[in-house]
Every structure is written in structure tokens, then in C-alpha cells.
Write a protein that holds these residues in place. Sequence first.
Motif, short mmCIF file in Angstrom:
data_model
loop_
_atom_site.label_atom_id
_atom_site.label_comp_id
_atom_site.label_asym_id
_atom_site.label_seq_id
_atom_site.Cartn_x
_atom_site.Cartn_y
_atom_site.Cartn_z
N GLU A 82 33.74 32.12 38.31
CA GLU A 82 33.69 30.92 39.17
C GLU A 82 35.10 30.41 39.48
OE1 GLU A 82 31.33 27.98 37.24
OE2 GLU A 82 29.47 29.15 37.39
N LYS A 83 35.97 30.41 38.50
CA LYS A 83 37.35 29.96 38.72
C LYS A 83 38.08 30.91 39.67
CE LYS A 83 37.48 26.60 35.59
NZ LYS A 83 37.79 25.24 35.82
N MET A 84 37.80 32.20 39.58
CA MET A 84 38.48 33.17 40.43
C MET A 84 37.96 33.13 41.86
SD MET A 84 40.82 34.67 38.79
CE MET A 84 41.18 33.31 37.73
N VAL A 85 36.71 32.75 42.06
CA VAL A 85 36.16 32.64 43.42
C VAL A 85 36.90 31.56 44.18
CG1 VAL A 85 34.10 31.93 44.70
CG2 VAL A 85 33.89 33.59 42.86
N GLU A 86 37.28 30.49 43.49
CA GLU A 86 38.04 29.42 44.14
C GLU A 86 39.38 29.95 44.67
OE1 GLU A 86 38.51 26.44 41.19
OE2 GLU A 86 36.38 25.94 41.14
N LYS A 87 39.93 30.95 44.00
CA LYS A 87 41.21 31.53 44.43
C LYS A 87 40.99 32.79 45.27
CE LYS A 87 43.62 29.81 40.41
NZ LYS A 87 44.44 30.13 39.24
N GLN A 88 39.76 33.03 45.63
CA GLN A 88 39.35 34.17 46.46
C GLN A 88 39.65 35.50 45.78
OE1 GLN A 88 40.98 33.62 50.36
NE2 GLN A 88 39.55 31.97 50.86
N ILE A 89 39.43 35.54 44.50
CA ILE A 89 39.51 36.79 43.73
C ILE A 89 38.10 37.08 43.25
CG2 ILE A 89 40.47 37.95 41.70
CD1 ILE A 89 42.87 36.06 41.94
N PHE A 90 37.58 38.23 43.64
CA PHE A 90 36.19 38.55 43.35
C PHE A 90 36.11 39.68 42.33
CE2 PHE A 90 36.47 36.96 47.72
CZ PHE A 90 35.64 35.86 47.62
N PRO A 91 35.00 39.75 41.60
CA PRO A 91 34.86 40.84 40.63
C PRO A 91 34.71 42.18 41.35
CG PRO A 91 32.94 39.38 40.56
CD PRO A 91 33.90 38.80 41.53
N SER A 92 35.11 43.22 40.70
CA SER A 92 35.06 44.56 41.27
C SER A 92 33.62 45.04 41.37
CB SER A 92 35.85 45.53 40.41
OG SER A 92 35.73 46.83 40.92
N THR A 93 33.31 45.70 42.46
CA THR A 93 31.96 46.26 42.62
C THR A 93 31.89 47.66 42.05
OG1 THR A 93 32.55 47.04 44.83
CG2 THR A 93 31.46 44.90 44.67
N VAL A 94 33.02 48.31 41.88
CA VAL A 94 33.07 49.65 41.31
C VAL A 94 33.31 49.52 39.81
CG1 VAL A 94 34.29 51.86 41.39
CG2 VAL A 94 34.07 50.47 43.46
N PRO A 95 32.46 50.14 39.01
CA PRO A 95 32.68 50.05 37.56
C PRO A 95 33.93 50.81 37.13
CG PRO A 95 30.88 51.54 38.04
CD PRO A 95 31.29 50.92 39.34
N PRO A 96 34.57 50.42 36.08
CA PRO A 96 35.78 51.10 35.62
C PRO A 96 35.47 52.50 35.11
CG PRO A 96 35.13 49.43 34.06
CD PRO A 96 34.22 49.29 35.23
N VAL A 97 36.43 53.38 35.23
CA VAL A 97 36.29 54.76 34.77
C VAL A 97 37.16 54.94 33.54
CG1 VAL A 97 36.61 57.18 35.42
CG2 VAL A 97 35.92 55.51 37.15
#
Length: 115
Positions: A82-97
Motif C-alpha cells: 500500500e505504501k509503495m502504490v502511493e509512490k507508484q511502485i508496484f509488486p512484480s507480476t513475474v515470480p523470482p527465479v
Amino acid sequence: MKNGVYSLLKARFLIDDDAVKNWRFIVFIIILAIVMIANTQRFEQKVFMIADLTNQVKELRSEFVDRRSELMKLKMESTVSEKMVEKQIFPSTVPPVKIKVKKEEEKSFFKKIWQ
């Protein structure tokens, strides 16, 4: 018996010839009583101080629990996202490898560095 009680009430034991012994004993008893009163006073002060410190420990412990719960809430992924959405940083849609390094590659890598 009557004379003994009467002489005790008049305090003749304090003015007789051997009164010095009696005075020494009386002074000793008075000093002993003063020491006992002082020790009792110190003991009561320490009891009050222990009670105050116990209350402070309880208050600090409850404050610690409150702060720890706030920290746990702030560390949750949903709160962070939620805090990152305010700064327009979104979670990754691709899972980490996960990257796996073989031991042979590690050895050869270190050999190259040392040579």
C-alpha cells in the motif's frame, strides 16, 4: 514490695551510687533503638523503591509489546505494498527465479581470480 515500686517510680536507680552502670545500659538501649528505627526506615524506603521500579517495568513491558505489534503490522506485505502504490511502485507480476551455482563453476571462478 511497696518500697520497690515506689523507688522505681521515683527513679532512684538513676541517682544511686551505682547509677553509672544503669545510665550506660539506658544509653545503650536508646542507641540500639535508634539504630533499629533507622534500619526500618531504610527497609521501607527500599520497599517503596522496588514497588515504583516494578510499576515502571510493567509500563515499559506493555509499551514494548505495543511497539512490537505496530512494527509487525508495518512489516506486513500488504502494508508495504500500500505504501509503495502511493509512490507508484508496484509488486512484480513475474515470480523470482532461483539461481543455482554449481560447485565446479565456483572453483573455476575462484581459480581465475587468484591467477
